[in-house]
Scaffold this active site. Sequence first.
Site, PDB file in Angstrom:
ATOM      1  N   ASP A 108      10.561   1.857   3.495  1.00  0.00           N
ATOM      2  CA  ASP A 108      11.139   3.090   4.048  1.00  0.00           C
ATOM      3  C   ASP A 108      10.238   4.312   3.908  1.00  0.00           C
ATOM      4  OD1 ASP A 108      11.655   2.683   1.277  1.00  0.00           O
ATOM      5  OD2 ASP A 108      13.180   4.242   1.285  1.00  0.00           O
ATOM      6  N   GLU A 174      14.142   2.099  -0.525  1.00  0.00           N
ATOM      7  CA  GLU A 174      13.819   2.350  -1.934  1.00  0.00           C
ATOM      8  C   GLU A 174      14.122   3.804  -2.293  1.00  0.00           C
ATOM      9  OE1 GLU A 174      12.374   3.420  -5.532  1.00  0.00           O
ATOM     10  OE2 GLU A 174      11.431   4.294  -3.761  1.00  0.00           O
ATOM     11  N   GLU A 175      13.916   4.704  -1.335  1.00  0.00           N
ATOM     12  CA  GLU A 175      14.060   6.145  -1.606  1.00  0.00           C
ATOM     13  C   GLU A 175      15.514   6.595  -1.555  1.00  0.00           C
ATOM     14  OE1 GLU A 175      11.597   7.932  -2.495  1.00  0.00           O
ATOM     15  OE2 GLU A 175       9.753   7.105  -1.654  1.00  0.00           O
ATOM     16  N   ARG A 219       1.685  -0.615 -17.375  1.00  0.00           N
ATOM     17  CA  ARG A 219       2.321  -0.240 -18.635  1.00  0.00           C
ATOM     18  C   ARG A 219       3.332  -1.318 -19.009  1.00  0.00           C
ATOM     19  NH1 ARG A 219       2.333   4.631 -21.243  1.00  0.00           N
ATOM     20  NH2 ARG A 219       3.831   4.646 -22.928  1.00  0.00           N
TER      21      ARG A 219
END
Length: 445
Positions: A108, A174-175, A219
């Site tokens: 998106d 996703e947003e 990470r």
Amino acid sequence: MVCFMKISLSVFGAALALMTGIAEAQSPLVVEIDQRAIQLESKVVAWRRDIHQNPELGNREVRTAKLVADHLRNLDIEVKTGVGYTGVVGVLRGGLPGPVVALRADMDALPVTEQVNVPFASKVKTQYNGQEVGVMHACGHDNHVAILMGVAEMFAGMKNQLPGTVKFIFQPAEEGVPAGEEGGADLMIREGAMQDPKPDAIFGLHVMSLANVGQIRYRAGSAMAASDRFVITVKGKQTHGAIPWGGIDPIVIAAQIVLGLQTIVSRQIDVTKAPSIITIGRIQGGVRNNIIPDAVQLEGTIRTFDQDMRADVHRRIQLTAQSIAQSGGGDANVEIFPGVPVTINDPALTERMIPTLTRVAGANNVAVGPLQTAAEDFSYFAQVAPALYIFLGSVSPGIAPETSPVNHSPFYAVDEAVLPLGMRTLANLAADYLFGKGILQGQSN
Ligand SMILES: [Zn+2]
Ligand SMILES: [Zn+2]
């Protein structure tokens, strides 16, 4: 020259893995992956520019999804469409038995009007929450889609050599989603994206302005924050602005709550364990200067990196808001809307894949990245299978990343050298995982 180095390194790596019996296996496909990445580069650049020029907001990725689904079908990959609105899931079964690895790309774009001066800049406009807005791949998801389409083509050509199955997950929204809709990773999972077959591991990547192109950041453990929205409604009693004792002033109470909430993160939570953030982004109350209103609404976001701390912060927000309101004679109603969970990279999987990252990008170009206070709904996939989510620097050489426009800026631009690196990274993670897991299983038999 470069090729020779890679062959000898790869032979050395394989020999070392065999001698020591360590799981840090490297697939025999290293050289072929690099060759195919070079062959596919111009195609992937063209896809990326096409997707960039035709961006679509969350749950509206119809054109992008069709491009992806047509491509996967042409490669003879099994395809499911409409998984969580516009999501596409492809399954490529290798010629040899082995585990299942999933690779995820989000599709998106954002309601941002592009200001980047490139020939393929987006001119697209659409309606978003009742307003006309520009649409732009300001988070760089166009790159993620093109990279994963490239990896699909790469693996389809090496199908017979693959020990296991590769699942390609192209995710919408996703947003976030339009008001009143569901969507994103969570909905895809509920609609079966992580079943049949269930992945043993999942990898994802994001292009980012935090580093120059060629750099990879990872990470282990908590990597990106959980993001929760909250609304506090402070109830007072309306009165004349000149006679505050005649009512209960919710504006003064709200002001105290704004400050009180900051003492949760600064005075009450153990900051040596993990950081946390409470932000009020909206305050609404009152209609004119001399009327003290009946109620005030505060809205904000909470960012945490630890599940227990997340619950603790929620409890303290409730307590602080209500206690302050009561001390002023009013009341506060606190609503917390849980959002995306913490993105957790599986520590063992991360450890195991670091040699792959350093081989692909060079040891000097791979480093532990900072905690990200932004949230990412890849976290839902990471709740279902051991996961690793990494960042690829997107800033052109010679430009200091800290001076470069960040993701979501209308000026965010990506150096396309990230595309071949992205392909090689995802392909090598998947291949090393499949072969490494195979060796592990072989040893335990
Ligand atoms: Zn974003
Ligand atoms: Zn993004």
